[in-house]
Write an enzyme that holds these catalytic residues in place. Structure first.
Site, PDB file in Angstrom:
ATOM      1  N   ASP A 395       5.325   1.897  43.837  1.00 35.78           N
ATOM      2  CA  ASP A 395       4.787   0.564  43.577  1.00 35.78           C
ATOM      3  C   ASP A 395       3.358   0.730  43.060  1.00 35.78           C
ATOM      4  O   ASP A 395       2.766   1.801  43.201  1.00 35.78           O
ATOM      5  CB  ASP A 395       4.805  -0.241  44.883  1.00 35.78           C
ATOM      6  CG  ASP A 395       4.240  -1.638  44.715  1.00 35.78           C
ATOM      7  OD1 ASP A 395       4.503  -2.268  43.680  1.00 35.78           O
ATOM      8  OD2 ASP A 395       3.522  -2.085  45.619  1.00 35.78           O
ATOM      9  N   THR A 397       0.634  -2.218  43.073  1.00 35.06           N
ATOM     10  CA  THR A 397      -0.338  -3.002  43.828  1.00 35.06           C
ATOM     11  C   THR A 397      -0.314  -2.620  45.298  1.00 35.06           C
ATOM     12  O   THR A 397       0.706  -2.744  45.969  1.00 35.06           O
ATOM     13  CB  THR A 397      -0.038  -4.504  43.682  1.00 35.06           C
ATOM     14  OG1 THR A 397       0.087  -4.820  42.295  1.00 35.06           O
ATOM     15  CG2 THR A 397      -1.137  -5.337  44.298  1.00 35.06           C
ATOM     16  N   LYS A 563     -14.381 -15.942  26.562  1.00 37.48           N
ATOM     17  CA  LYS A 563     -14.244 -14.554  27.020  1.00 37.48           C
ATOM     18  C   LYS A 563     -12.802 -14.126  26.807  1.00 37.48           C
ATOM     19  O   LYS A 563     -11.874 -14.940  26.908  1.00 37.48           O
ATOM     20  CB  LYS A 563     -14.643 -14.418  28.480  1.00 37.48           C
ATOM     21  CG  LYS A 563     -13.754 -15.150  29.479  1.00 37.48           C
ATOM     22  CD  LYS A 563     -14.252 -14.956  30.900  1.00 37.48           C
ATOM     23  CE  LYS A 563     -13.364 -15.674  31.900  1.00 37.48           C
ATOM     24  NZ  LYS A 563     -13.836 -15.568  33.284  1.00 37.48           N
ATOM     25  N   ASP A 814       4.257  -0.511  49.687  1.00 37.39           N
ATOM     26  CA  ASP A 814       3.548  -1.059  50.845  1.00 37.39           C
ATOM     27  C   ASP A 814       3.929  -2.491  51.178  1.00 37.39           C
ATOM     28  O   ASP A 814       3.454  -3.039  52.163  1.00 37.39           O
ATOM     29  CB  ASP A 814       2.031  -1.009  50.606  1.00 37.39           C
ATOM     30  CG  ASP A 814       1.569  -2.028  49.584  1.00 37.39           C
ATOM     31  OD1 ASP A 814       2.298  -2.234  48.596  1.00 37.39           O
ATOM     32  OD2 ASP A 814       0.503  -2.626  49.780  1.00 37.39           O
TER      33      ASP A 814
END
Length: 1207
Positions: A395, A397, A563, A814
């Site tokens: 994974d 993240t 931006k 996680d």
């Protein structure tokens, strides 16, 4: 793992549609929907013993030993006592049962923790606190801020305007960005009025339970009207309520029927490849045992017919039938020769695995002190598989990253800020002791924000125009929401964590975003409260890759702030910015070389008359019925031009400590790493570069993003053709494996390639017609990144590799969205991170940081595999040798099933005399230590190729045993034939021969063990010498007069030891047989090391040359990537948030009336050392890790291009 409702005993019919009536338990119970309880355990108090024994006797070896026990109680067959089998059998069953009971008790505890959580349920017109397990489908429950969502709910009402709620879905998809859900207006009117909620009797008809996280279809019928339901009105179990005081929901699915549990996948009993090989070998050994017994039974038949009649004078017997005697002899030899598969093998294997699991638990180098989290081996059956991993599925993240965005550097008007330099002008590395900027002048500053470059805060205090404009833009151009429950305590909720990091940076440097309404933004500029009128938000989308706001300042000045990705912004700059663009580009290239996420900032002042015309056209386009988006894009393009460049930001999507080094080490060990993430493609790709998974040096990185089966197939073929132009259309296969599944071979390509594929393309790639094409192309690449994948797709990718690749897989994650992947892989590893404990609870191993994976595999995994292979090779050798001697003896004892050894020696051989030495080797042996293992990760490759233990090495071991048994039988036989003692007395009796043979055997196998061991410890030495001493002590005791006097039938070898072992020729025979047994081993090993040494031989030679543990490897200079590849913040942003902001749907209650609370420092300067870098933002509001990781020192010096500020 299989989840069943506690009340679900018999299998239900497949549900086609769900019908629910609110506040009517009796109606809903009639459908027998699952309750909200979950059950992951396998046994209860009553079922444990029968179920566990049933499972254990499914193992062939256990059933075989039970069968032997039955044979041994038949007097006509057995020549051995029953206790030689029953004691070890009971031991192994007890040990395994105890381990299974412990594991299941832990599962019960985990279930109880979840099932006994409390939630408020509306029952009998009152809110009552109930356990999660007692919640029923159709109940109305109340959730409060920061609570986990109890079940899959239909949102009814909330405390927020327009009945919005904010949820964090990290447990489901790994994203920490807040998501918005909104209730229907008709249910939103119920509010928190308990009477109205209790009277609510709406009926829901919806889809049956399924695993689709991204869609929901249903209809609510209430007050004679029907209302459509979709995913935007559903709260899923596993989400967390954020920024919302309370909400009410109607339970649609509970427990095992929730989408979270439906995505968990099924739990399979995991076995190692060595276990599977052992099952095959055990079947072969059984066949070979039957063959040997058949040969000896035939020999008995022939002997009985030719010679047996002469012995009836000495041994009268009731039956004189050679055929019946042969039949009994067959089963007698089955008992005697059963030591080819001794039950002590399985006892020893369990002990070895348990010991190596403790090494993982006790490893201080895998202990994470910050969270007080040690590594944990949650299973004891898979250790050696850790030494054979070929594919790692990770994974992103929370596994590779920390979920923390760091404002790292910036460039403003051509000047770079953020680096630290010493007095000689050399750039310094950051660490926890580096001096930080003091933000005490700003009482609204975030205390967690860390920055080191004092020159930037000095520029702010000196009121540098460009610097002020830079931070003003960051404070205004965003869609962040501010929450201020107490005066001066600001909490930002950002839809993307990078936006939160930028707004937090502006906040600390004196431009504090305080609050917003649909038409205004309130900020504090250097202590002064300013309200900007928000006239328009030009929102982000994947094509624009930028966002803009148009605001009117308190002075009445109209400005556009923009931006976005630098390549997009550069196309829209005024020609006067060309020189500044060149300087900024150099800085951006430096930032990109460090793997930072870059973002360009620009602005322009607007003419009032032109803006009034533009806003009128904007309104018309925004209300158009046809081509609305096209017309808006055209207007945006028109106004977003001739911008003036302010500078750029560089944000670090902060990796966990040591991730790039870990990935580099694993790659050197020929382990392929695939990243499977729910994040967006550009975000995942950027992380891929940051952690060295993708590199600029790669020949190419292929992007697969087709929207149809044909497009995806063509893109995959194009990629494969680019890597290997002469590649055949059809994949190459190895011979068929079990179940007829073919194995895709590895294809060699010139160069290194990467593959990035998104979720919708992956769905096509995983279809049956295309899966082999996808697998073949992906396996030719060095790295693979799959983006926007669902939890189920993660498991499908793992299953695909398992199915067609002859390789061992490991999945690491996680969050709850990683559970299905962790269960599908051969090895599942859970990270104890910020996303809960679901992954850890489903894993086989767990620890706190991704970097510990290299130690788990390259040290513990490799050692465990090496030890287990050495153990099996030696164990089969010593037992085959022991057993084959019986076979040769049969030809000299009339095939009478007479044992060649004393019965006590047979019983104690595996339990006492040879048990501890082989356990010592299997627990303490190592070819090289951990430092050398890290220096030479190639040592890991033999495990992937199964070089240490295979069918080939097993047959070599069997041949070696056959040779040794011949030596051990015929050398003592010849030495004792017609031999007399020193005093002239006869020594050639059966008991003396048995003693000599078993003593020679014990010395031969002990010396062989010494040659197998690479690492001698005091414990190993004690075990080997102690076992030999134990043998002589026990032998002299059992062969003594005293034992014979106590029990003559059990101890018949009276005086044999003292009469035989005092003869020099006996010891000479022992010496000779020992030498002859090990001579071929020494010769073979010498020739192999000289002619074709393995990687282990080469490294061990280096170790011997070093004669000491080497110093840690010198830190290499990290070469900066010279790259123009850059990623903007917008890549992790989502479309549509601007509309929410301007519509007011997104907004909370009006902020508290407050003063700025800001002490203006004016031009006051503070003494400082010119330093620079870094600030942390955690979207979850959790304290983040500000400690700088221990990274490699770089010798490449940085420089700053400093230009004078424009007048």
């Amino acid at each position: 793992m299989s989840f069943f409702g506690l009340d679900c005993v018999r299998k239900k019919e497949r549900e086609l549609e769900r019908k629910i009536r609110a506040n009517d338990r009796e109606y809903n119970l009639s459908f027998k929907y699952a309750t909200n309880a979950i059950k992951t355990s396998k046994y209860n108090f009553f079922t444990f013993l029968p179920l566990n024994l049933f499972e254990q006797f499914q193992r062939i070896a256990n059933a075989y030993f039970l069968f032997l026990l039955v044979l041994q109680v038949i007097p006509q067959i057995s020549s051995l006592s029953w206790f030689t089998t029953v004691v070890p059998l009971i031991l192994v069953l007890t040990v395994t049962a105890a381990k299974d009971a412990t594991d299941d008790i832990n599962r019960h505890r985990s279930d109880n923790r979840v099932n006994n959580r409390k939630v408020q349920v509306l029952i009998d017109r009152k809110l009552r606190s109930e356990k999660w397990m007692n919640v029923q489908v159709g109940d109305i429950i109340k959730l409060e801020n920061n609570q986990f969502v109890t079940a899959d709910l239909l949102l009814l009402s909330s405390s927020e305007p327009l009945n919005l709620v904010y949820i964090e879905t990290a447990e489901l998809d790994g994203e920490t960005n807040l998501k918005v859900r909104q209730a229907l207006p008709v249910t939103g009117d119920l509010g928190d009025d308990i009477e109205k909620l209790a009277d609510f009797n709406g009926e829901v008809r919806c889809e049956p339970p399924n695993n689709r996280l991204d869609r929901f279809t249903g209809v609510l019928s209430f007050a004679g009207q029907k209302y459509s339901l979709d995913n935007e009105k559903i709260l899923l179990r596993g989400c967390t309520l954020r920024n919302t005081e309370w909400c009410f929901g109607l339970v649609l699915f509970g427990g095992p029927e929730t989408k979270l549990m439906q995505n968990c996948g099924k739990s399979t009993f995991k076995r190692t490849s060595i276990d599977r090989l052992m099952n095959i070998l055990v079947l072969f050994i059984f066949g070979f045992l039957a063959f040997m017994c058949s040969v000896l039974a035939i020999g008995n038949y022939i002997w009985e017919r030719n010679e047996g009649s002469q012995f009836t004078v000495f041994l009268p017997r009731l039956e004189d039938d050679p055929a019946f005697s042969s039949f009994l002899t067959f089963w007698s030899y089955v008992i005697i020769l059963n030591t080819v598969v001794p039950i002590s093998l399985y006892v020893s294997v369990e002990i070895i695995r348990l010991g190596n699991s403790f090494y993982i638990d006790w490893d201080r180098k895998m202990y994470y002190a910050r969270n007080d989290t040690p590594a944990e081996a949650r299973t004891t059956t898979l250790n050696e598989e850790l030494g054979q991993i070929k594919y790692v599925f990770s994974d992103k993240t929370g596994t590779l990253t920390q979920n923390i965005m760091i404002f790292n550097k910036c460039t403003i008007n051509g000047k770079c800020y953020g680096d630290v330099y010493d007095y000689t002008g050399q750039r310094l590395e950051m660490n926890e002791y580096t001096d930080t900027v003091d933000f005490s002048f700003n009482p609204l500053a975030d205390s967690r924000f860390v920055f080191h470059d004092h020159s930037l805060v000095e520029a702010v205090k000196l009121e540098n125009t460009e610097v002020h404009a830079f931070f003003r833009l960051l404070a205004l151009c965003h869609t962040v929401m501010a929450e201020e429950k107490k005066e001066g305590e600001l909490f930002y909720q950002a839809q993307s964590p990078d936006e939160g990091a930028l707004v937090t940076a502006a906040r600390n440097f004196g431009f504090v975003f305080r609050s917003r309404t649909p038409d205004s933004i309130s900020i504090v500029e250097m202590g002064k409260q300013c309200n900007y009128e928000l006239l328009a938000i030009l929102d982000f989308n994947n094509v624009r890759k930028r966002m803009s706001v148009i605001v009117r300042s308190p002075e009445g000045k109209l400005s556009l702030y923009c931006k976005g990705a630098d390549t997009i912004i550069y196309e829209r700059l005024h020609q006067s910015c060309s020189k500044l663009m060149d300087v900024t580009t150099e800085h951006l290239n430096e930032f990109a070389g460090d793997g930072l996420r870059t973002l360009a900032l620009a602005y322009k002042d607007l003419d009032e008359e032109y803006f009034n015309q533009w806003i009128q056209r904007h309104h018309e386009a925004n209300t158009a019925l046809e081509d609305r988006e096209g017309k808006l894009d055209q207007l945006y393009e028109e106004i977003e031009k001739d911008l003036l460049l302010l500078g750029a930001t560089a944000i670090e999507d902060k990796l966990q400590d040591g991730v790039p080094q870990t990935i580099e080490q694993l790659s050197k060990a020929d382990i392929k790493i695939w990243v499977l993430t729910g994040d967006k493609q550009e975000t995942a790709e950027n992380i891929g570069y940051s952690c060295n998974l993708l590199r600029e040096e790669m020949n190419d990185v292929f992007i697969i993003s087709g929207n149809s089966l044909e497009d995806v197939q063509q893109e995959l073929r194009n990629a494969r053709t680019s890597m290997k132009p002469d590649a055949a259309e059809n994949s190459e296969f190895l011979p068929e494996m079990d179940k007829g599944v073919k194995v895709v071979t590895d294809e060699v390509v010139n160069g290194e390639y990467g593959l990035v594929i998104n979720g919708h393309s992956l769905a096509y790639a995983l279809e049956h017609s295309l899966e082999l094409e996808f697998l073949r192309t992906a396996c030719m690449c060095k790295a693979v990144i799959c983006c926007r994948v669902t939890p189920l797709q993660k498991a499908q990718v793992v299953e695909l590799v398992k199915k067609y690749k002859k390789a061992v897989t490991l999945a690491i994650g996680d969050g709850a969205n990683d559970v299905s992947m962790i269960k599908a892989a051969h090895i599942g590893v859970g990270i104890s991170g910020q996303e809960g404990m679901q992954a850890v609870l489903s894993s086989d191993y767990s620890f706190a940081q991704f970097r510990f994976l290299q130690r788990l595999l390259l040290v513990h995994g490799r050692w465990s595999y090496l030890r287990m292979c050495k153990f099996l090779r030696y164990f089969f050798y010593k037992n085959f040798t022991f057993t084959f001697v019986h076979f040769w003896f049969a030809f000299f004892c009339g095939f009478s099933a007479q044992t060649v050894y004393d019965e006590w020696f047979i019983t104690l051989y595996n339990l006492m005399y040879t048990a501890l030495p082989v356990l010592g080797m299997s627990l303490f042996d190592q070819d090289v230590n951990d430092v050398w293992s890290f220096q030479h990760p190639q040592l890991y490759v033999p495990g992937q190729l199964n070089l240490y233990f295979s069918k080939k090495s097993f047959f070599k071991c069997a041949l070696h045993s056959c040779y040794s048994s011949l030596v051990l039988f015929f050398i003592p036989y010849a030495a004792m034939y017609d031999t007399v003692r020193d005093d002239g007395k006869d020594i050639a009796d059966y008991q003396s021969f048995a003693l000599l043979t078993q003593t020679c055997l014990l010395f031969a196998v002990s010396i062989q063990l010494g040659f197998e061991m690479s690492y001698w410890t005091a414990v190993n030495t004690f075990f080997v010498l102690g076992s030999l001493a134990m043998y002589f002590a026990v032998t002299f005791t059992m062969y003594s007069n005293g034992m014979f006097t106590i029990l003559p039938s059990a101890f018949p070898f009276i005086g044999t030891a003292r009469n035989s072992l005092n003869q020099p020729n006996v010891w000479l025979t022992i010496f000779l047989t020992s030498i002859l047994c090990v001579l071929p081993v020494i010769t073979n090993r010498f020739l192999m090391i000289q002619l074709c040494p393995t990687i282990n031989d080469k490294v061990m030679f280096k170790v011997r040359q070093a004669k000491a543990t080497p110093a840690p490897p010198t830190r290499r200079a990290r070469i900066r990537r010279t790259s123009s590849r850059r990623s903007g913040y917008a890549f992790s942003h989502a479309q549509g948030y601007g509309d929410l902001v301007t519509s007011g749907r997104f907004l909370r209650r009006p902020a508290l009336t407050r003063s700025s609370g800001f002490t203006h420092a004016g031009r006051t300067t503070t003494s400082f050392s010119p330093m620079g870098r870094s600030a942390g933002y955690s979207p979850t509001g959790r304290p983040q890790n500000n400690k700088v990781p221990d990274v490699e020192v770089t010798s490449l010096q940085m420089y700053r291009t400093i230009t004078d500020s424009a007048p």
